[in-house]
Design an enzyme around this catalytic site. Structure first.
Site, short mmCIF file in Angstrom:
data_model
loop_
_atom_site.label_atom_id
_atom_site.label_comp_id
_atom_site.label_asym_id
_atom_site.label_seq_id
_atom_site.Cartn_x
_atom_site.Cartn_y
_atom_site.Cartn_z
N SER A 1 -5.55 2.01 2.13
CA SER A 1 -5.45 0.81 2.96
C SER A 1 -6.84 0.23 3.14
O SER A 1 -7.53 -0.01 2.15
CB SER A 1 -4.79 1.15 4.31
OG SER A 1 -4.51 -0.04 5.03
N HIS B 1 -2.40 -1.11 0.52
CA HIS B 1 -2.08 -2.11 1.53
C HIS B 1 -3.05 -3.27 1.38
O HIS B 1 -4.27 -3.09 1.47
CB HIS B 1 -2.25 -1.52 2.94
CG HIS B 1 -1.31 -0.40 3.26
ND1 HIS B 1 -1.47 0.42 4.35
CD2 HIS B 1 -0.19 0.04 2.63
CE1 HIS B 1 -0.51 1.30 4.40
NE2 HIS B 1 0.29 1.11 3.35
N ASP C 1 0.64 6.07 7.42
CA ASP C 1 1.39 5.90 6.18
C ASP C 1 0.81 6.81 5.10
O ASP C 1 -0.40 6.83 4.88
CB ASP C 1 1.32 4.43 5.72
CG ASP C 1 2.30 4.14 4.59
OD1 ASP C 1 3.25 4.92 4.39
OD2 ASP C 1 2.11 3.11 3.90
#
Length: 399
Positions: A220, A247, A339
């Site tokens: 991310s 992400h 996540d």
């Protein structure tokens, strides 16, 4: 009362600077302390004003966003949010060069010709700025040497010499259970302490259609730079397929695939519906979709609103391990939130192999920390040693 975050807005357009100031200062905890119209002026204002974060345009006169980012991260490191108007190949390439030089994240600029979307753009911008401004960044020394790539300042305990230390014990890995759910009940395990490389000896229970192993990398905030750093070290004959779940803001995954393609030896693809996985190829999951792997080793892209974050690292990891079984390697990199932690646990419980990025080199340690706290990481390593581990692990092909 909390002190407002001090933001420097850098853009060659006076209209854009005014709009960004208005949007940012709509939040009482954000203060725009200065505006710069080019990179050289931005560096001078950073030195004088010491802002908490800089929003940085891509194309500017005198000094563009890439060189400005390199100079700032080499001499005056601070969080940088890239804002771009265009998603053209040229601007996207510059954008990812800026991320490679140390900028933390990228967003599309708010647009006045989309008034209905302006409020959502305001909320997204303020939320992103408030998150990034709190991050402690590292100095990127290659910016001082005029290099186009960047590096971490690696602590002594993660230096190359440290990689020769003998392996420490790791938590016991539960045996794979054929036919078991890919999200079995969890029994907490102690965080791993290993620094060695476990041998790849377990017979993978992969689908018959997949005659190679799979590496799933989740990342991310701060991820593009680290993903590139790891994948650029892999050889052209790498024996596993590589799936990257990053992400990123909507509209930027295509540009990331193009940027990685220019940096890597391995072929890079933006995953599409029905695409067949191949060993020695990198597949980037497109934004706004979740990746599912079919038993015949092809890609299915799901647009169902299953989670708030899409693409979801957990969903991709669990889907891959359902097809590749113990022939799955999970890598979880820098990012906020949790996540990927469940996905890493699923891989490890299926007999696969997992690596989390270490805290010293993570822009945000949230996702790796969550995996470690679940006992879901076999190893905790800096990026260069993640790459070395993958190379050694797959040097002889699938086991």
């Amino acid at each position: 009362m909390n002190k407002p975050l001090r933001i420097l807005v850098v853009d060659d357009s006076a209209l854009a600077r005014r709009l960004l100031r208005e949007l940012l200062e709509s939040d009482p905890l954000v203060e725009v302390v200065g505006e710069a119209c080019n990179g050289r002026e931005a560096i001078e204002m950073v030195v004088a004003l010491h802002p908490d974060l800089v929003t940085m345009d891509v194309r500017m006169p005198i000094m563009d966003g890439v060189e400005t980012t390199r100079q700032l991260m080499a001499y005056h490191p601070l969080p940088i949010l890239v804002l771009t108007t265009s998603l053209s190949s040229y601007d996207i390439d510059i954008t990812f060069q800026m991320l490679g030089a140390g900028a933390l994240d990228v967003m599309e600029k708010p647009r006045l010709d989309q008034p209905g979307a302006l409020e959502e753009a305001r909320r997204s911008l303020v939320r992103k700025v408030r998150m990034l401004a709190r991050i402690q960044v590292v100095t990127h020394l290659r910016g001082r040497r005029g290099k186009q790539s960047d590096t971490y300042v690696v602590p002594a305990e993660t230096s190359p010499a440290a990689s020769e230390k003998p392996a420490l014990p790791v938590p016991p890995k539960p045996p794979a259970q054929p036919g078991a759910s890919i999200t079995p009940p969890f029994k907490p395990m102690a965080p791993p302490l290993a620094t060695g490389i476990p041998p790849h000896t377990m017979t993978p229970m992969r689908s018959a259609a997949c005659r190679f192993d799979a590496v799933v990398i989740g990342a991310s905030t701060g991820g593009p730079r680290v993903v590139c750093q790891i994948l650029a070290r892999l050889p052209g004959d790498f024996a596993a397929t590589v799936i990257v779940v990053q992400h990123i803001a909507q509209g930027f995954s295509t540009g990331m695939a193009e940027w990685l393609s220019d940096q890597l030896t391995l072929p890079v693809h933006l995953a599409t519906e029905g695409m067949r996985l191949q060993a020695g190829h990198v597949f980037l999951v497109p934004d706004q979709f979740d990746l599912l792997i079919q038993p015949n080793c092809t890609v299915h892209l799901s647009g169902l609103p299953l989670l708030m974050q899409r693409p979801a690292i957990d969903i991709a990891m669990q889907s891959v391990v359902a097809v590749f079984g113990a022939a799955t390697t999970g890598v979880l990199l820098t990012g906020m939130g949790r996540d990927g932690a469940i996905g890493m646990r699923t891989i490890r419980r299926a007999g696969g192999f997992t690596i989390a990025q270490d805290e010293a080199t993570s822009t945000i340690f949230g996702m790796p920390r969550a995996a470690i706290e679940l006992g879901a990481a076999d190893l905790v390593l800096p990026p260069e040693r993640i790459a070395t581990t993958l190379i050694k692990r797959f040097a002889l092909g699938p086991q």
